[in-house]
Design a protein around this motif. Structure first.
Motif, mmCIF file in Angstrom:
data_model
loop_
_atom_site.group_PDB
_atom_site.id
_atom_site.type_symbol
_atom_site.label_atom_id
_atom_site.label_comp_id
_atom_site.label_asym_id
_atom_site.label_seq_id
_atom_site.Cartn_x
_atom_site.Cartn_y
_atom_site.Cartn_z
ATOM 1 N N ASP A 72 24.216 40.552 34.468
ATOM 2 C CA ASP A 72 24.436 39.105 34.498
ATOM 3 C C ASP A 72 25.195 38.632 33.265
ATOM 4 N N ASP A 73 24.804 39.135 32.091
ATOM 5 C CA ASP A 73 25.480 38.736 30.856
ATOM 6 C C ASP A 73 26.953 39.137 30.896
ATOM 7 N N ARG A 80 19.715 41.864 33.679
ATOM 8 C CA ARG A 80 20.214 40.997 32.605
ATOM 9 C C ARG A 80 21.540 41.465 32.005
ATOM 10 N N PRO A 81 21.707 42.748 31.667
ATOM 11 C CA PRO A 81 23.008 43.136 31.106
ATOM 12 C C PRO A 81 24.153 42.930 32.102
ATOM 13 N N ARG A 112 28.970 37.001 33.561
ATOM 14 C CA ARG A 112 29.142 35.616 33.115
ATOM 15 C C ARG A 112 30.335 35.466 32.161
ATOM 16 N N GLY A 113 30.583 36.453 31.333
ATOM 17 C CA GLY A 113 31.632 36.324 30.333
ATOM 18 C C GLY A 113 32.927 37.049 30.625
ATOM 19 N N THR A 128 29.642 39.346 24.224
ATOM 20 C CA THR A 128 28.365 39.918 23.790
ATOM 21 C C THR A 128 28.543 41.384 23.423
#
Length: 122
Positions: free
Chosen positions: A31-32, A28-29, A35-36, A2
């Motif tokens: 978590d994003d 959110r940032p 996750r990656g 992302t």
């Protein structure tokens, strides 16, 4: 990857960027990114590994707060990052109104408690 992950990874201090998101209450940032980026995370050692663990503990606290008070309740509307992002994205808001409403409600209902806790830590 992302855009957020790319920005974080190319910074001089990726953990510091994530800690900044945490301080502002933006889950959110984080978590994003998490996750990656499992490979990068698993490569952390020493102090950075400890900082990452503390970061994850902090996100858990905020996640529980948002479960109780709604998505966005953890966002600190007085944090310099939040103020800047709201100003930059004034014409095209980057946060849904419901998220901002939850942040406003939580902050107004808990401001005195949060201030008292901060003063007790000094």
């Amino acid at each position: 990857m992302t855009n957020v992950a790319a920005i974080i990874l190319t910074s001089r201090n990726p953990i510091g960027v994530l800690e900044g998101y945490l301080a502002a209450g933006f889950l959110r940032p984080i978590d994003d990114f998490v996750r990656g980026q499992q490979e990068w995370i698993s490569s952390l050692t020493g102090g950075n590994q400890l900082r990452y663990r503390n970061l994850m503990a902090g996100t858990q606290v905020l996640r529980e707060l948002e479960l109780e008070h709604g998505v966005g309740a953890a966002i600190d509307l007085d944090h310099p990052f939040t103020i800047k992002m709201l100003r930059v994205h004034q014409r095209k808001p980057f946060l849904p109104e419901m998220v901002l409403s939850n942040a406003r409600t939580y902050q107004s209902n808990h401001r005195s408690r949060m201030t008292g806790e901060a003063l007790a830590l000094q």
